[in-house]
Enzyme design. Structure first.
Site, PDB file in Angstrom:
ATOM      1  N   ASP A  56      -5.730   5.249   3.501  1.00  0.00           N
ATOM      2  CA  ASP A  56      -5.580   3.876   3.046  1.00  0.00           C
ATOM      3  C   ASP A  56      -6.902   3.137   3.218  1.00  0.00           C
ATOM      4  O   ASP A  56      -7.759   3.538   4.016  1.00  0.00           O
ATOM      5  CB  ASP A  56      -4.484   3.196   3.866  1.00  0.00           C
ATOM      6  CG  ASP A  56      -4.298   1.739   3.507  1.00  0.00           C
ATOM      7  OD1 ASP A  56      -3.696   1.474   2.458  1.00  0.00           O
ATOM      8  OD2 ASP A  56      -4.777   0.872   4.254  1.00  0.00           O
TER       9      ASP A  56
ATOM     10  N   HIS B 184       0.831  -1.199   0.000  1.00  0.00           N
ATOM     11  CA  HIS B 184       0.000   0.000   0.000  1.00  0.00           C
ATOM     12  C   HIS B 184       0.869   1.255   0.000  1.00  0.00           C
ATOM     13  O   HIS B 184       0.538   2.252  -0.639  1.00  0.00           O
ATOM     14  CB  HIS B 184      -0.902   0.021   1.241  1.00  0.00           C
ATOM     15  CG  HIS B 184      -1.883  -1.108   1.285  1.00  0.00           C
ATOM     16  ND1 HIS B 184      -3.041  -1.049   2.016  1.00  0.00           N
ATOM     17  CD2 HIS B 184      -1.894  -2.322   0.693  1.00  0.00           C
ATOM     18  CE1 HIS B 184      -3.717  -2.178   1.889  1.00  0.00           C
ATOM     19  NE2 HIS B 184      -3.023  -2.970   1.093  1.00  0.00           N
TER      20      HIS B 184
END
Length: 453
Positions: free
Chosen positions: A100, A3
């Site tokens: 995120d 990520h």
């Protein structure tokens, strides 16, 4: 890392091409890893990186899944995040708060401070469609997804057999399932979702998603900068070795930063690559810790070459090149001698392979990688997948078979290469001035500029 890397690449684009300043705020559960430090140390000065105070997860079970640990770390970091947001807002005009996919609990802080929240989704649109439909699926089907009688058919998506759905969603009693469901239900609170994919790759599902709420912005492919690895001294000699190989003759084999095989599977892979008769460059890592003999010395347990079959290095000399633990993936995939990629199907590696025009052998290990493999093989047509035996082991003959298919001169291998080359052209086109991903990116950037003016 899967990520962090695309998120930092997104931040670089906003800094270099749109004159934003970026504050990158990261929750922590301890000191940053060497891999994380290497990414953060390369950030431009216009990106401020803040590592929040570490949170303690000692009260969590040792077998708690990664999704659970990440989500709890996010929640426990909220008090520290609140203080940092106060500091940022006191000195800057904040255009947007991009989180995120596991950070949806921070939406409450965004609302508290009057900031527009967005999600950066580093996976593909098929996975996003699953999560956006997860709440209704949870209510309509009480059993485990692996027991679905028919493949799951979501609007615009390739049918997914229940056994291929994300592993943390397979056990509804596990905390990881409930955390993912929790986040998925909060996605609708976002002003928009930036997805690391592009129209040529997932046109059907993107068409469906863009008719709903929240607004979906396909902004990919966002991949590791080609500058990563510049200055790399090629101590292993892998790039020099590639320079001396025929065009598109080498299979690159790597399972990513966190992909580990069992000892038994590692042996089968070694023999499979050898008997295929094809050239290969293999990033070799020690097998999964649980499959290593505890009586071995520390030196042996940390030397990946120790676990190879006897005499292996001598037998493959000339046709195979082994690199311990890490290799410059972008440079290898971009190299003219590389003809294919045996990959764990992490989305970053998948996009890098497509951008570089290399077809794949899919070998999914964890997270959403099984779903990625189904899409790459059944829908997009840029990969072939080996079949495990009844015990889940992929045997050497099967490995040799798929390697020969991918690297062979005609038939299915040629079809895979042709399709991948088309997608490589599409990936370059969508980020050009008039490309669909660039237009989508500019749409959200213009909104942010208006909010910060």
């Amino acid at each position: 890392m899967g990520h962090l890397i695309p998120l930092t690449e997104l931040a670089k684009q906003l800094v270099h091409h749109h004159n934003f300043s970026i504050t990158l705020i990261l929750p922590t559960i301890g000191p940053p890893s060497m891999a994380m430090k290497s990414v953060l140390d390369r950030l431009p000065e216009t990106i401020t990186c803040i590592l929040l105070s570490p949170v303690n997860l000692d009260d969590q079970p040792k077998d708690a899944k990664g999704e659970t640990r990440i989500s709890i770390a996010m929640v426990r970091s909220l008090p520290y995040l609140r203080e940092e947001l106060k500091r940022v807002i006191s000195s800057k005009r904040v255009a947007a708060f991009v989180i995120d996919l596991f950070g949806t609990d921070a939406f409450d802080l965004a609302k508290e401070f009057g900031i527009r929240p967005y999600i950066f989704f580093p996976c593909n649109a098929n996975v996003l469609q699953l999560l956006l439909n997860l709440s209704s699926l949870h209510q309509s089907y009480s059993g485990a997804f692996k027991d679905l009688p028919q493949p799951l058919c979501l609007p615009g998506c390739v049918p997914i057999p229940g056994t291929e759905i994300l592993p943390p969603l397979q056990d509804k009693k596990d905390d990881a399932y409930m955390w993912i469901l929790h986040h998925a239900r909060r996605y609708s609170l976002a002003e928009g979702i930036l997805v690391n994919t592009f129209v040529d790759l997932e046109s059907s599902v993107l068409e469906v998603l863009q008719q709903g709420i929240p607004t979906i912005y396909p902004v990919g492919p966002i991949t590791s900068s080609s500058s990563i690895g510049k200055g790399f001294d090629d101590a292993s000699g892998c790039l020099q070795w590639l320079d001396n190989q025929p065009l598109e003759s080498v299979l690159y084999v790597s399972f990513g930063s966190f992909g580990f095989l069992s000892y038994e599977q590692m042996i089968e892979l070694a023999y499979g690559l050898e008997i295929s008769g094809q050239r290969f460059l293999w990033v070799v890592k020690c097998p999964a810790a649980a499959t290593i003999d505890a009586s071995l010395s520390k030196q042996m347990r940390t030397d990946p070459f120790h676990f190879l079959p006897d005499g292996y290095l001598n037998r493959i000399h000339g046709s195979g090149f082994l690199v311990p633990s890490w290799a410059p993936q972008i440079q290898i995939l971009n190299h003219g001698s590389t003809g294919g990629f045996l990959s764990h199907c992490g989305w970053n590696s998948t996009l890098e392979s497509i951008v570089c025009g290399k077809p794949m052998i899919t070998w999914p290990l964890y997270a959403e990688q099984r779903m990625n493999a189904v899409m790459l093989v059944e829908d997009i047509g840029v990969a072939v997948r080996p079949k495990p035996d009844e015990n889940g082991l992929i045997g050497r003959e099967e490995i040799s078979r798929v390697v020969k298919i991918l690297m062979g001169g005609g038939g299915e291998g040629k079809s895979l290469r042709d399709k991948t080359r088309q997608l490589k052209e599409g990936a370059a086109s969508v980020v050009s001035e008039d490309g669909s991903s660039n237009i989508s990116f500019l749409e959200v950037v213009d909104k942010w500029k208006q909010l910060s003016s």
